[in-house]
Write a protein that holds these residues in place. Sequence first.
Motif, PDB file in Angstrom:
ATOM      1  N   PRO A 251      30.931 -56.074  10.684  1.00 44.62           N
ATOM      2  CA  PRO A 251      30.561 -55.137   9.628  1.00 44.62           C
ATOM      3  C   PRO A 251      31.795 -54.599   8.882  1.00 44.62           C
ATOM      4  O   PRO A 251      32.899 -54.600   9.415  1.00 44.62           O
ATOM      5  CB  PRO A 251      29.868 -54.010  10.391  1.00 44.62           C
ATOM      6  CG  PRO A 251      29.547 -54.562  11.739  1.00 44.62           C
ATOM      7  CD  PRO A 251      30.605 -55.571  12.024  1.00 44.62           C
ATOM      8  N   THR A 252      31.568 -54.114   7.675  1.00 44.52           N
ATOM      9  CA  THR A 252      32.641 -53.616   6.827  1.00 44.52           C
ATOM     10  C   THR A 252      33.233 -52.322   7.392  1.00 44.52           C
ATOM     11  O   THR A 252      32.493 -51.402   7.752  1.00 44.52           O
ATOM     12  CB  THR A 252      32.104 -53.344   5.409  1.00 44.52           C
ATOM     13  OG1 THR A 252      31.514 -54.546   4.900  1.00 44.52           O
ATOM     14  CG2 THR A 252      33.228 -52.888   4.490  1.00 44.52           C
ATOM     15  N   PRO A 253      34.554 -52.225   7.502  1.00 40.48           N
ATOM     16  CA  PRO A 253      35.192 -50.983   7.959  1.00 40.48           C
ATOM     17  C   PRO A 253      34.886 -49.822   7.012  1.00 40.48           C
ATOM     18  O   PRO A 253      34.632 -50.030   5.825  1.00 40.48           O
ATOM     19  CB  PRO A 253      36.689 -51.329   7.933  1.00 40.48           C
ATOM     20  CG  PRO A 253      36.737 -52.819   8.017  1.00 40.48           C
ATOM     21  CD  PRO A 253      35.539 -53.297   7.268  1.00 40.48           C
ATOM     22  N   VAL A 254      34.908 -48.619   7.554  1.00 37.97           N
ATOM     23  CA  VAL A 254      34.631 -47.413   6.772  1.00 37.97           C
ATOM     24  C   VAL A 254      35.850 -46.492   6.832  1.00 37.97           C
ATOM     25  O   VAL A 254      36.275 -46.092   7.930  1.00 37.97           O
ATOM     26  CB  VAL A 254      33.386 -46.675   7.309  1.00 37.97           C
ATOM     27  CG1 VAL A 254      33.140 -45.404   6.505  1.00 37.97           C
ATOM     28  CG2 VAL A 254      32.170 -47.579   7.273  1.00 37.97           C
ATOM     29  N   ASP A 255      36.415 -46.187   5.675  1.00 38.82           N
ATOM     30  CA  ASP A 255      37.582 -45.293   5.592  1.00 38.82           C
ATOM     31  C   ASP A 255      38.714 -45.726   6.520  1.00 38.82           C
ATOM     32  O   ASP A 255      39.328 -44.919   7.218  1.00 38.82           O
ATOM     33  CB  ASP A 255      37.174 -43.847   5.920  1.00 38.82           C
ATOM     34  CG  ASP A 255      36.201 -43.273   4.904  1.00 38.82           C
ATOM     35  OD1 ASP A 255      36.271 -43.672   3.735  1.00 38.82           O
ATOM     36  OD2 ASP A 255      35.363 -42.439   5.306  1.00 38.82           O
ATOM     37  N   GLY A 256      38.955 -47.037   6.548  1.00 39.58           N
ATOM     38  CA  GLY A 256      40.062 -47.561   7.344  1.00 39.58           C
ATOM     39  C   GLY A 256      39.791 -47.692   8.821  1.00 39.58           C
ATOM     40  O   GLY A 256      40.687 -48.034   9.597  1.00 39.58           O
ATOM     41  N   GLN A 257      38.555 -47.424   9.240  1.00 39.08           N
ATOM     42  CA  GLN A 257      38.197 -47.530  10.651  1.00 39.08           C
ATOM     43  C   GLN A 257      37.123 -48.600  10.846  1.00 39.08           C
ATOM     44  O   GLN A 257      36.124 -48.615  10.128  1.00 39.08           O
ATOM     45  CB  GLN A 257      37.679 -46.192  11.177  1.00 39.08           C
ATOM     46  CG  GLN A 257      38.760 -45.133  11.307  1.00 39.08           C
ATOM     47  CD  GLN A 257      39.831 -45.518  12.331  1.00 39.08           C
ATOM     48  OE1 GLN A 257      39.521 -45.789  13.485  1.00 39.08           O
ATOM     49  NE2 GLN A 257      41.083 -45.531  11.908  1.00 39.08           N
ATOM     50  N   ALA A 258      37.352 -49.459  11.813  1.00 34.46           N
ATOM     51  CA  ALA A 258      36.395 -50.524  12.100  1.00 34.46           C
ATOM     52  C   ALA A 258      35.217 -49.991  12.906  1.00 34.46           C
ATOM     53  O   ALA A 258      35.348 -49.021  13.656  1.00 34.46           O
ATOM     54  CB  ALA A 258      37.076 -51.644  12.881  1.00 34.46           C
ATOM     55  N   VAL A 259      34.083 -50.621  12.755  1.00 32.91           N
ATOM     56  CA  VAL A 259      32.919 -50.328  13.589  1.00 32.91           C
ATOM     57  C   VAL A 259      33.231 -50.789  15.003  1.00 32.91           C
ATOM     58  O   VAL A 259      33.785 -51.881  15.211  1.00 32.91           O
ATOM     59  CB  VAL A 259      31.672 -51.059  13.045  1.00 32.91           C
ATOM     60  CG1 VAL A 259      30.480 -50.863  13.976  1.00 32.91           C
ATOM     61  CG2 VAL A 259      31.350 -50.564  11.637  1.00 32.91           C
ATOM     62  N   TRP A 260      32.913 -49.970  15.987  1.00 34.71           N
ATOM     63  CA  TRP A 260      33.187 -50.353  17.377  1.00 34.71           C
ATOM     64  C   TRP A 260      32.337 -51.570  17.746  1.00 34.71           C
ATOM     65  O   TRP A 260      31.159 -51.649  17.380  1.00 34.71           O
ATOM     66  CB  TRP A 260      32.889 -49.201  18.324  1.00 34.71           C
ATOM     67  CG  TRP A 260      33.304 -49.481  19.736  1.00 34.71           C
ATOM     68  CD1 TRP A 260      32.493 -49.778  20.796  1.00 34.71           C
ATOM     69  CD2 TRP A 260      34.643 -49.529  20.230  1.00 34.71           C
ATOM     70  NE1 TRP A 260      33.248 -49.996  21.915  1.00 34.71           N
ATOM     71  CE2 TRP A 260      34.574 -49.855  21.610  1.00 34.71           C
ATOM     72  CE3 TRP A 260      35.893 -49.322  19.650  1.00 34.71           C
ATOM     73  CZ2 TRP A 260      35.704 -49.983  22.403  1.00 34.71           C
ATOM     74  CZ3 TRP A 260      37.032 -49.462  20.444  1.00 34.71           C
ATOM     75  CH2 TRP A 260      36.919 -49.785  21.806  1.00 34.71           C
ATOM     76  N   PRO A 261      32.899 -52.534  18.493  1.00 39.51           N
ATOM     77  CA  PRO A 261      32.192 -53.781  18.785  1.00 39.51           C
ATOM     78  C   PRO A 261      31.072 -53.653  19.823  1.00 39.51           C
ATOM     79  O   PRO A 261      31.246 -53.936  21.013  1.00 39.51           O
ATOM     80  CB  PRO A 261      33.297 -54.714  19.277  1.00 39.51           C
ATOM     81  CG  PRO A 261      34.340 -53.800  19.823  1.00 39.51           C
ATOM     82  CD  PRO A 261      34.299 -52.574  18.956  1.00 39.51           C
TER      83      PRO A 261
END
Length: 239
Positions: free
Chosen positions: A174-184
Amino acid sequence: MARIVIVHGAFNELWGPNELKARWLPAVRDGLWHHGVEIEADDVAVCFYGDLFRHHPGSDEDRKLEQSRAGVADMLSEMGGDDVAKLSQVAGEATFDRTLDLATAMLAENDLHARLRARIEGEITDDTRVLVAHSLGTVLSYSALALHDDWPVHTFVTLGSPLAVPMIFNSLEPTPVDGQAVWPGSVNDVACETRLTDHFGPRVEEFVIDNGHRAHAPEPYLNSRPTGAAIVAALSASA
């Protein structure tokens, strides 16, 4: 069924799943040897997708890829600027050409991402506790884990991962949000040897591994004490 699944990186199209397992099972066992732990051969499975990138000379598929190749090369040059030219010089023409072939396939084949993810999905079972991935395999594995929070995978071990490279990070699914990746997904721990905490959070445990002259080879990663420790911890937590 396999408790440990290993996902290979790029440029394995001339190998096969049995050949890779023959190389990597001893390396995994050597990593666990540091901690006095032994495993059976059936505890390890290799997720193989290299055949999806293998050329089929004379086929319509190869002709279509060749037609797309020049456009992809131009796009990479625009995105990477001088860095792409430097990569070509440092890596050598043959390696750069293989990288360009891989990028062309990834961009030109609309269903390739789904087919790659399906290979990982086919290896995960109720017994799988550790997903170990190398290089490009970490990107594919991350996306698969993020889409499957129902999986029993406890630990995601990344080896030589480009996940934090801006060009890769910004195109993650999924697309990162505000420089933070979605936890796997359902993963409790991510163990890695690269700096991922800035983008993936403090739950990531980082290690420095000495690979000597085999800087990006998977075997020195797999047989190292830190990688063995991460796998042992995951197997113990689910015991």
